[in-house]
Motif scaffolding. Structure first.
Motif, PDB file in Angstrom:
ATOM      1  N   GLN A  83      -6.124   8.889  11.670  1.00  0.00           N
ATOM      2  CA  GLN A  83      -7.594   9.457  12.488  1.00  0.00           C
ATOM      3  C   GLN A  83      -7.487   9.842  13.503  1.00  0.00           C
ATOM      4  O   GLN A  83      -8.408  11.288  14.184  1.00  0.00           O
ATOM      5  CB  GLN A  83      -7.944   8.600  13.007  1.00  0.00           C
ATOM      6  N   GLU A  84      -6.042  10.355  14.118  1.00  0.00           N
ATOM      7  CA  GLU A  84      -5.667  11.351  15.296  1.00  0.00           C
ATOM      8  C   GLU A  84      -5.704  12.525  14.772  1.00  0.00           C
ATOM      9  O   GLU A  84      -5.527  13.695  15.632  1.00  0.00           O
ATOM     10  CB  GLU A  84      -4.236  10.681  15.836  1.00  0.00           C
ATOM     11  N   LEU A  85      -6.345  12.646  13.586  1.00  0.00           N
ATOM     12  CA  LEU A  85      -6.688  14.733  13.265  1.00  0.00           C
ATOM     13  C   LEU A  85      -7.606  15.266  14.532  1.00  0.00           C
ATOM     14  O   LEU A  85      -7.612  15.932  15.050  1.00  0.00           O
ATOM     15  CB  LEU A  85      -6.466  14.828  12.661  1.00  0.00           C
ATOM     16  N   GLU A  86      -8.364  14.086  14.486  1.00  0.00           N
ATOM     17  CA  GLU A  86      -9.902  14.694  15.613  1.00  0.00           C
ATOM     18  C   GLU A  86      -9.256  14.603  16.995  1.00  0.00           C
ATOM     19  O   GLU A  86      -9.654  15.768  16.695  1.00  0.00           O
ATOM     20  CB  GLU A  86     -10.688  12.973  15.264  1.00  0.00           C
ATOM     21  N   THR A  87      -7.829  13.947  17.699  1.00  0.00           N
ATOM     22  CA  THR A  87      -7.247  14.229  18.413  1.00  0.00           C
ATOM     23  C   THR A  87      -6.750  15.505  18.809  1.00  0.00           C
ATOM     24  O   THR A  87      -7.257  16.346  19.779  1.00  0.00           O
ATOM     25  CB  THR A  87      -6.488  12.808  18.794  1.00  0.00           C
ATOM     26  N   ALA A  88      -5.918  16.195  17.011  1.00  0.00           N
ATOM     27  CA  ALA A  88      -5.271  16.944  17.394  1.00  0.00           C
ATOM     28  C   ALA A  88      -5.777  18.438  17.835  1.00  0.00           C
ATOM     29  O   ALA A  88      -5.900  19.452  18.034  1.00  0.00           O
ATOM     30  CB  ALA A  88      -4.171  16.874  16.319  1.00  0.00           C
ATOM     31  N   VAL A  89      -7.494  18.350  17.236  1.00  0.00           N
ATOM     32  CA  VAL A  89      -8.544  19.068  16.439  1.00  0.00           C
ATOM     33  C   VAL A  89      -9.007  19.588  18.127  1.00  0.00           C
ATOM     34  O   VAL A  89      -9.014  20.628  18.629  1.00  0.00           O
ATOM     35  CB  VAL A  89      -9.352  19.272  15.589  1.00  0.00           C
ATOM     36  N   ARG A  90      -9.575  18.109  18.632  1.00  0.00           N
ATOM     37  CA  ARG A  90     -10.427  18.518  20.144  1.00  0.00           C
ATOM     38  C   ARG A  90      -9.308  18.903  20.772  1.00  0.00           C
ATOM     39  O   ARG A  90      -9.906  19.486  21.806  1.00  0.00           O
ATOM     40  CB  ARG A  90     -10.743  16.830  20.139  1.00  0.00           C
ATOM     41  N   LEU A  91      -8.079  18.595  21.048  1.00  0.00           N
ATOM     42  CA  LEU A  91      -7.061  19.139  21.825  1.00  0.00           C
ATOM     43  C   LEU A  91      -6.611  20.953  21.917  1.00  0.00           C
ATOM     44  O   LEU A  91      -5.993  21.260  22.465  1.00  0.00           O
ATOM     45  CB  LEU A  91      -5.512  18.326  22.231  1.00  0.00           C
ATOM     46  N   GLY A  92      -7.103  21.098  20.440  1.00  0.00           N
ATOM     47  CA  GLY A  92      -7.009  22.366  20.538  1.00  0.00           C
ATOM     48  C   GLY A  92      -4.836  22.563  19.648  1.00  0.00           C
ATOM     49  O   GLY A  92      -5.039  23.721  20.150  1.00  0.00           O
ATOM     50  N   LEU A  93      -4.506  21.962  19.512  1.00  0.00           N
ATOM     51  CA  LEU A  93      -3.366  21.494  18.813  1.00  0.00           C
ATOM     52  C   LEU A  93      -2.764  22.955  17.891  1.00  0.00           C
ATOM     53  O   LEU A  93      -3.641  22.792  16.686  1.00  0.00           O
ATOM     54  CB  LEU A  93      -2.341  21.019  18.879  1.00  0.00           C
ATOM     55  N   ASP A  94      -1.925  23.750  18.116  1.00  0.00           N
ATOM     56  CA  ASP A  94      -1.627  24.311  16.641  1.00  0.00           C
ATOM     57  C   ASP A  94      -0.390  23.810  16.048  1.00  0.00           C
ATOM     58  O   ASP A  94       0.506  24.177  16.531  1.00  0.00           O
ATOM     59  CB  ASP A  94      -1.111  25.931  17.094  1.00  0.00           C
ATOM     60  N   MET A  95      -0.527  23.154  14.992  1.00  0.00           N
ATOM     61  CA  MET A  95       0.578  22.513  14.552  1.00  0.00           C
ATOM     62  C   MET A  95      -0.186  22.124  12.748  1.00  0.00           C
ATOM     63  O   MET A  95      -0.621  22.467  13.095  1.00  0.00           O
ATOM     64  CB  MET A  95       0.809  21.144  15.410  1.00  0.00           C
ATOM     65  N   VAL A  96       1.073  21.496  12.398  1.00  0.00           N
ATOM     66  CA  VAL A  96       1.086  21.475  10.636  1.00  0.00           C
ATOM     67  C   VAL A  96       1.567  20.045  10.334  1.00  0.00           C
ATOM     68  O   VAL A  96       2.855  19.533  11.085  1.00  0.00           O
ATOM     69  CB  VAL A  96       2.501  21.762  10.214  1.00  0.00           C
TER      70      VAL A  96
END
Ligand SMILES: Cc1ncc(C[n+]2csc(CCOP(=O)(O)OP(=O)(O)O)c2C)c(N)n1
Length: 545
Positions: free
Chosen positions: A439-452
């Motif tokens: 569910q932290e994918l949402e947090t990562a997307v919201r924070l605008g992180l560039d990651m894989v």
């Protein structure tokens, strides 16, 4: 001043940049006080995500990461991250709310004794009972979290205390210099190392810091003493160094252990028994324990000499005092190194699909840069990464071999990216571990992180399957079905990929690590050789003579 405002001021005084968490109604005063603070509140989708991010902040900066939850169910969700930080030596502060303690009309609703629940998994756990004690409590919590060995601390701030008035006061932060090791202990260490015939250096988690890296590299360059490391000690010295023999991904029986068994003296810098043993001490073998605190004795670890004090300074003193000896004999170690390198190369470029973990590791090393960071969840691939992925700098392979919990891979990668925005960051998870905090994918997307995020997909709890096979049990009870990870990623606003061949994986991985956004790669993995290679062949091997 309102007590919750003072609490935030005390956090600002400590240089806190972020608070990760999920507020509940018991935190609303504190939340309101954060409105005008430079501290950024990062909402997560589970308290575990917040806790793992805060712990990783502590791990990477040396300053406590801070996380926030409500009482009862929010606070109980912090249990695993607390244990993760505590065992992993990562400074972290958890702030939890509580019902009013002076007068409440809610009976025992949601009330769990969180302060006592936290006791075995923290260094400090305390309820604030008066606004005037906030400043001292926060200062003490930070001091204890950072004191060696670093770990988790907890403050409970009840709702009514947060709302009351208190004296405005914050404590000046006193710089604490760690004590240097005793000169006699250092001299005895030098004597033992000089007298040994085949000394070998072991580097563990406690040495995974910049100053220790520099000091250890100088020590190895001056003495020529070869080294190996624990999983959490990876990258302290650049693993392209000719003295690097390998990483003890297993506790025994790997090719590297031929060298460990032959060494008459192990100089252990930074490993303690909280991390899974990198070797089992055997009778007659001498070990020097160099760390911030003295050795905890165990049936697999009972060193004869402790050199306790600041690790980097101890190593600097050793380097200054020691004289390389003509009777030192490293020939066997160098031959073991050659064998380790050859064994690791086998299967590294095997292009079968589904992919072998060995070839994933090799491909990622080829595609990533010196400062790129790989954060692992927990699964059988951790052994392959620890063993086969050479780190070129410290803290570039973040893994947990202390609590060894599943679910920390994605949040720790997110934190690594926030701290190192210029570096490529990749989370590697099993399908099981990924789903524990996906569910932290949402947090990562919201924070605008560039990651894989790379999911090694075997539709099973592969690590346990491997153990099951190793113990001679039949395959049972460990398989499941996964969601469609590509659609799952897309539903979060991430970009999903499912390569169908090894070459396609390379293309997708290269493109994803060089572009914006959160990328998720659903990669089918073949674990069918794990048992044969890691159990059967290693047990049957003969050490080179
Ligand atoms: C929170 C937690 N639960 C259970 C375990 C025990 N455990 C260790 S590895 C593992 C399986 C991991 O499966 P997966 O994430 O799919 O990775 P794989 O080993 O298949 O690559 C389990 C259940 C654990 N370490 N942590």
């Amino acid at each position: 001043m309102k007590a919750s405002d003072l609490f935030v001021k005390a956090l600002e005084n400590e240089g806190v940049e972020y608070i990760f968490g999920i507020p509940g109604e018991e935190n609303l005063d504190l939340l309101d006080s954060l409105k005008n603070s430079p501290i950024k509140l990062i909402l997560t989708r589970h308290e575990q995500g917040a806790g793992f991010m805060a712990a990783t902040y502590g791990r990477l900066t040396g300053k406590p990461g801070v996380c926030l939850s409500t009482l009862g169910p929010g606070a109980t969700n912090f249990v695993t991250p607390a244990a993760y930080a505590q065992l992993g030596g990562m400074p972290m502060l958890m702030i939890t709310g509580q019902k009013p303690i002076k007068e409440s009309k809610q009976g025992q609703f949601q009330i769990v004794d969180i302060v006592n629940m936290m006791r075995p998994i923290t260094k400090f756990t305390k309820q604030v009972v008066h606004g005037n004690t906030i400043a001292a409590t926060v200062r003490e919590a930070f001091r204890v979290a950072m004191e060696e060995r670093p770990g988790a601390v907890h403050i409970e701030l009840p709702e009514d205390i947060a709302a009351e008035e208190s004296d405005e006061y914050v404590y000046q932060i006193a710089e604490v210099r760690r004590p240097d090791a005793d000169g006699k202990a250092i001299s005895r260490a030098v004597e033992k190392i000089e007298a040994a015939k085949m000394p070998l250096l072991l580097i563990g988690a406690g040495a995974n810091r910049k100053r220790a890296s520099v000091a250890l590299t100088e020590f190895v360059d001056k003495t020529g003493i070869p080294f190996f490391n624990t999983q959490m000690g990876k990258g302290v010295i650049d693993e392209r160094h000719e003295g690097y023999l390998g990483t003890a991904a297993l506790s025994a029986a790997d090719y590297l252990h031929c060298a460990v068994e032959r060494a008459d003296l192990i100089i252990n810098v930074g490993h303690d028994v909280i991390e899974k043993p990198p070797f089992f001490m055997k009778k007659g073998q001498e070990v020097i324990h160099i760390n911030f605190s003295d050795a905890q004795i165990d049936s697999v670890y009972y060193p004869q000499l402790d050199v306790v004090g600041d690790v980097a300074t101890t190593i600097q003193h050793l380097t200054e005092t020691i004289s390389p000896q003509s009777h030192w004999d490293f020939d066997y170690f160098h031959r073991v190194r050659k064998e380790v390198v050859t064994r690791i190369a086998t299967y590294s470029h095997d292009e079968r699909f589904p992919v072998l973990p060995q070839s994933v590791v090799a491909l990622m090393r080829e595609e990533l840069d010196t400062d790129s960071i790989v954060a692992l969840d927990n699964g059988v691939y951790k052994i392959w990464f620890a063993r086969n992925y050479p780190c070129y700098d410290n803290n570039t392979l973040l893994l947990d071999n202390a609590l060894a919990t599943m679910g920390a891979g994605l949040p720790s990668a997110m934190m690594a990216k926030m701290i190192n925005p210029e570096s490529k960051v990749v989370a590697v998870c099993g399908d099981g571990g990924f789903m524990m905090n996906s569910q932290e994918l949402e947090t990562a997307v919201r924070l605008g992180l560039d990651m894989v995020v790379v999911i090694l997909n075997d539709s099973a709890y592969g690590m346990i399957k491997w153990k099951q096979e190793g113990m001679g049990f039949n395959n049972f009870g460990l398989d499941y079905k996964n969601p469609d990870f590509v659609k799952y990623a897309e539903s979060y606003g991430a970009i999903g990929h499912r390569p169908g061949s090894y070459e396609e994986f390379r293309k997708v991985f290269n493109a994803a690590t060089n572009s914006k956004g959160v990328h998720l790669i659903d990669l089918a993995v073949d674990y069918s050789l794990n048992h044969e290679i890691l159990n059967v062949r290693l047990q049957q091997k003969h050490c080179i003579v």
